[in-house]
Design an enzyme around this catalytic site. Structure first.
Site, PDB file in Angstrom:
ATOM      1  N   GLU A   1       0.777  -1.412   0.036  1.00  0.00           N
ATOM      2  CA  GLU A   1      -0.475   0.051   0.194  1.00  0.00           C
ATOM      3  C   GLU A   1       0.911   1.220   0.243  1.00  0.00           C
ATOM      4  O   GLU A   1       2.075   1.497   0.373  1.00  0.00           O
ATOM      5  CB  GLU A   1      -0.559  -0.399   1.436  1.00  0.00           C
ATOM      6  CG  GLU A   1      -2.293   1.627   1.058  1.00  0.00           C
ATOM      7  CD  GLU A   1      -3.286   1.410   2.883  1.00  0.00           C
ATOM      8  OE1 GLU A   1      -2.759   0.214   2.801  1.00  0.00           O
ATOM      9  OE2 GLU A   1      -3.238   1.761   2.945  1.00  0.00           O
TER      10      GLU A   1
ATOM     11  N   ASN B   1      -6.881   1.773   2.498  1.00  0.00           N
ATOM     12  CA  ASN B   1      -7.523   2.856   3.152  1.00  0.00           C
ATOM     13  C   ASN B   1      -6.350   3.312   2.247  1.00  0.00           C
ATOM     14  O   ASN B   1      -7.631   4.465   1.704  1.00  0.00           O
ATOM     15  CB  ASN B   1      -7.137   3.467   4.405  1.00  0.00           C
ATOM     16  CG  ASN B   1      -7.676   2.368   5.392  1.00  0.00           C
ATOM     17  OD1 ASN B   1      -9.000   1.642   5.351  1.00  0.00           O
ATOM     18  ND2 ASN B   1      -7.445   2.137   6.769  1.00  0.00           N
TER      19      ASN B   1
ATOM     20  N   ASN C   1     -11.724  -0.654  -1.226  1.00  0.00           N
ATOM     21  CA  ASN C   1     -11.482  -1.312  -0.086  1.00  0.00           C
ATOM     22  C   ASN C   1     -12.509  -0.857   0.712  1.00  0.00           C
ATOM     23  O   ASN C   1     -12.716   0.400   1.572  1.00  0.00           O
ATOM     24  CB  ASN C   1      -9.344  -0.774   0.409  1.00  0.00           C
ATOM     25  CG  ASN C   1      -9.404  -1.526   1.533  1.00  0.00           C
ATOM     26  OD1 ASN C   1      -8.884  -2.324   1.017  1.00  0.00           O
ATOM     27  ND2 ASN C   1      -9.382  -0.215   2.067  1.00  0.00           N
ATOM     28  N   GLU C   2     -13.317  -2.100   2.168  1.00  0.00           N
ATOM     29  CA  GLU C   2     -13.221  -2.295   3.411  1.00  0.00           C
ATOM     30  C   GLU C   2     -14.130  -1.176   3.370  1.00  0.00           C
ATOM     31  O   GLU C   2     -14.212  -0.147   4.393  1.00  0.00           O
ATOM     32  CB  GLU C   2     -12.084  -1.793   3.906  1.00  0.00           C
ATOM     33  CG  GLU C   2     -11.109  -2.794   4.223  1.00  0.00           C
ATOM     34  CD  GLU C   2     -10.805  -2.717   5.882  1.00  0.00           C
ATOM     35  OE1 GLU C   2      -9.929  -1.405   6.147  1.00  0.00           O
ATOM     36  OE2 GLU C   2      -9.604  -3.263   6.171  1.00  0.00           O
TER      37      GLU C   2
ATOM     38  N   TYR D   1      -7.229  -9.160  11.278  1.00  0.00           N
ATOM     39  CA  TYR D   1      -5.462  -8.947  12.122  1.00  0.00           C
ATOM     40  C   TYR D   1      -5.924  -9.661  13.312  1.00  0.00           C
ATOM     41  O   TYR D   1      -6.972  -9.781  13.928  1.00  0.00           O
ATOM     42  CB  TYR D   1      -5.373  -8.135  12.130  1.00  0.00           C
ATOM     43  CG  TYR D   1      -4.982  -6.787  10.127  1.00  0.00           C
ATOM     44  CD1 TYR D   1      -3.634  -7.329  10.277  1.00  0.00           C
ATOM     45  CD2 TYR D   1      -6.063  -6.077   9.908  1.00  0.00           C
ATOM     46  CE1 TYR D   1      -3.573  -6.526   8.882  1.00  0.00           C
ATOM     47  CE2 TYR D   1      -5.599  -5.641   8.468  1.00  0.00           C
ATOM     48  CZ  TYR D   1      -4.918  -5.609   8.098  1.00  0.00           C
ATOM     49  OH  TYR D   1      -4.050  -5.308   6.405  1.00  0.00           O
TER      50      TYR D   1
ATOM     51  N   GLU E   1      -6.430  -9.075   2.692  1.00  0.00           N
ATOM     52  CA  GLU E   1      -5.874  -9.200   4.058  1.00  0.00           C
ATOM     53  C   GLU E   1      -5.565  -9.884   5.665  1.00  0.00           C
ATOM     54  O   GLU E   1      -7.059 -10.156   6.142  1.00  0.00           O
ATOM     55  CB  GLU E   1      -5.956  -7.619   4.456  1.00  0.00           C
ATOM     56  CG  GLU E   1      -5.725  -6.441   3.311  1.00  0.00           C
ATOM     57  CD  GLU E   1      -6.170  -4.440   4.171  1.00  0.00           C
ATOM     58  OE1 GLU E   1      -6.063  -4.517   5.368  1.00  0.00           O
ATOM     59  OE2 GLU E   1      -6.602  -4.508   3.182  1.00  0.00           O
TER      60      GLU E   1
ATOM     61  N   GLN F   1       0.948  -6.189   5.374  1.00  0.00           N
ATOM     62  CA  GLN F   1       1.642  -6.599   4.069  1.00  0.00           C
ATOM     63  C   GLN F   1       3.438  -7.058   4.048  1.00  0.00           C
ATOM     64  O   GLN F   1       3.693  -7.806   4.261  1.00  0.00           O
ATOM     65  CB  GLN F   1       2.150  -4.729   3.701  1.00  0.00           C
ATOM     66  CG  GLN F   1       0.177  -4.034   4.091  1.00  0.00           C
ATOM     67  CD  GLN F   1       0.664  -2.666   3.732  1.00  0.00           C
ATOM     68  OE1 GLN F   1       1.218  -2.011   3.433  1.00  0.00           O
ATOM     69  NE2 GLN F   1      -0.805  -1.933   3.954  1.00  0.00           N
TER      70      GLN F   1
END
Ligand code: AHR
Length: 503
Positions: free
Chosen positions: A27, A72, A172-173, A244, A292, A349
């Site tokens: 990212e 993000n 994304n999200e 996560y 992710e 990442q």
């Protein structure tokens, strides 16, 4: 001493493994790009400013696909800022991470880097501040041959052949209130469906990932997936999952069990996909992109000290320890267990930002180095391709605050693509040694080709630029007799056992 056994049956396969299961993520944030993969003043850098030492570690890690450019960051990003002459590119505010983006790396630079390290790019379109129009133009820029406004612009910018990116994320999200342009499931679902249609009209060979929940604890989890899939089922190919884990309470037994949460999460999302399939009387199976996943908590406090509006601030720089190796190993095995539905997954990442590869800040001499979690990923990526076999496991279990029944042993076996060997991955969650018996129906074990383990370290020990102590070493605690294998697994250990298969 603990006792455990694994039986594998040649004809009881879960699935072949899609090589994209060993993906990662870069990212535009922190020091992932600037000071990570790209650092023109570093002694190892190539003519384009990319670090050769980092490239070598990415290749060694065995990553197959890299999601880009966010995250993000994506939801406020204008991809056009990163094309054309570098000196003319605008410097922008990155509102997601409240940092400064110089745009010195964009699509062309990243695609060249990806080609160099031999990974596929998983591109993404901004659904926060933008939408259908930008998405179709970006696909045209990247994948259309020539003779149109955007494809000719790409050629003008030095790339004659289309990049040919195959997999694309639609935002994304988008369920997260923190996301720029956050949407309700209905708002996102409708727009994602129309965006997907337009993108596939430009290039019908692409595959699309629609956003699932940001994690399984989101208040909208479940309803989000149902609604989004209701709108998009016919137009997309994968639903995303993000999750996560961490050990902020410093409870080892509980932390070691978090792969059970991942397992439940995956099963739940599969059930939702199949519910929508049944409701729609569709013949199509919706697969998953776990794009992710990782351990993320070590850097939470230090990140509060970082000032806004810096270029490449040291954000999310978790330093991974030995207990993280064990957890990462169980998470990898959980992904493999669901290889029938998970076709893409990205360790988030890759460099510096919650990453297996680390570089020193403001240092143009020192080499990049391997965090502790580099190793289980590398071994899984190397030996986890082929056919995952259903694990018939017997072992004792324990109870924690969050989980009722945690098996002391987590294990999975993968038959190699050429069927010449079986690799057994195993984590012993117990502090005691474990006598581990493996037998097979339909496969005859030959010699043990390798038994390596990571064990015996202080659970909080980390690697650093000057110390690479937390890494796999060979073990000779095994024997093969009468076609079965007996291994002694050290207490709290990650293990990789490769056994030849006789034809
Ligand atoms: O990987 C770090 C961040 O975690 C990503 O930008 C976002 O998608 C997720 O919340």
């Amino acid at each position: 001493m603990q006792k455990a056994s694994l039986r594998i049956v040649r004809d009881m396969a879960i699935s072949t493994v899609d090589k994209r299961l060993f993906g990662s993520f870069v990212e535009h944030m922190g020091r992932a790009v600037y000071g990570g993969i790209y650092q023109p003043d570093h002694v190892t850098s190539d003519a384009d400013g990319f670090r050769n030492d980092v490239k070598a570690l990415v290749k060694e890690l065995g990553v197959t696909l890299v999601r880009y450019p966010g995250g993000n960051f994506l939801s406020g990003y204008n991809w056009e800022d990163g094309i054309g002459p570098k000196e003319k590119r605008p410097v922008r505010t990155d509102l997601a991470w409240r940092a400064i983006e110089t745009n010195q790396v964009g699509i062309h630079e990243f695609a060249n880097w990806a080609k160099d390290v031999g990974v596929e790019v998983n591109m993404a379109v901004n659904m926060g501040t933008r939408g259908i129009d930008e998405a179709r133009q970006l696909v045209e820029y990247c994948n259309f041959d020539s003779g149109t406004y955007w494809s000719d612009k790409r050629i003008e910018n030095g790339q004659k052949e289309p990049f040919g990116f195959k997999t694309w994320c639609i935002g994304n999200e988008m369920d997260g209130p923190w996301q720029i342009g956050h949407k309700t499931a209905d708002e996102y679902g409708r727009e994602a469906a129309e965006t997907a249609k337009a993108m596939k009209l430009v290039d019908d060979s692409i595959e699309l990932v629609v956003c699932g929940s940001s994690n399984s604890h989101m208040p909208t989890f479940g309803d989000w997936e149902l609604t989004v899939l209701d709108h998009t089922y016919d137009y997309v190919d994968y639903l995303s999952l993000h999750q996560y884990y961490g050990n902020p309470a410093n409870n080892l037994e509980d932390y070691l069990a978090c792969s059970l949460d991942m397992d439940e999460f995956i099963k739940g999302v599969v059930a939702i996909c199949d519910t929508v399939k049944a409701k729609k009387r569709s013949k199509k199976q919706m697969n998953l992109s776990f794009d992710e996943w990782n351990i993320w908590y070590h850097s939470n406090e230090q990140d509060k000290q970082i000032k806004p509006w810096l270029i490449a601030p040291p954000q999310l720089e978790d330093q991974y320890n030995f207990e993280d190796v064990l957890v990462l190993g169980t998470l990898l095995m959980t992904l493999l267990k669901h290889a029938d539905r998970i076709k893409i997954s990205c360790l988030a990442q890759l460099v510096n930002v919650i990453a297996p590869i680390f570089t020193e800040q403001d240092d143009n001499q020192s080499p990049a180095w391997r965090q502790t979690t580099f190793y289980p990923f590398m071994q899984a990526a190397k030996y986890g391709k082929g056919t995952v076999l259903t694990p018939l496991v017997s072992c004792d279990s324990y109870q924690t605050e969050s989980y009722d029944q945690v098996p002391y042993l987590e294990t999975i076996a993968v038959l190699s693509e050429d069927e010449s060997e079986v690799t057994i991955f195993a984590v012993n969650r117990s502090r005691e040694e474990m006598a581990f018996d493996v037998d097979s129906l339909g496969l005859t074990f030959g010699e043990v080709l390798e038994f390596s383990h990571m064990a015996g370290h202080d659970i909080k020990a980390v690697n650093s630029l000057s110390s690479d102590a937390i890494k796999p070493i060979a073990s000779d605690s095994y024997q093969v007799a009468d076609g079965s294998l007996r291994v002694t697994l050290a207490g709290l250990s990650w293990n990789v056992i490769r056994v030849a298969v006789k034809s």
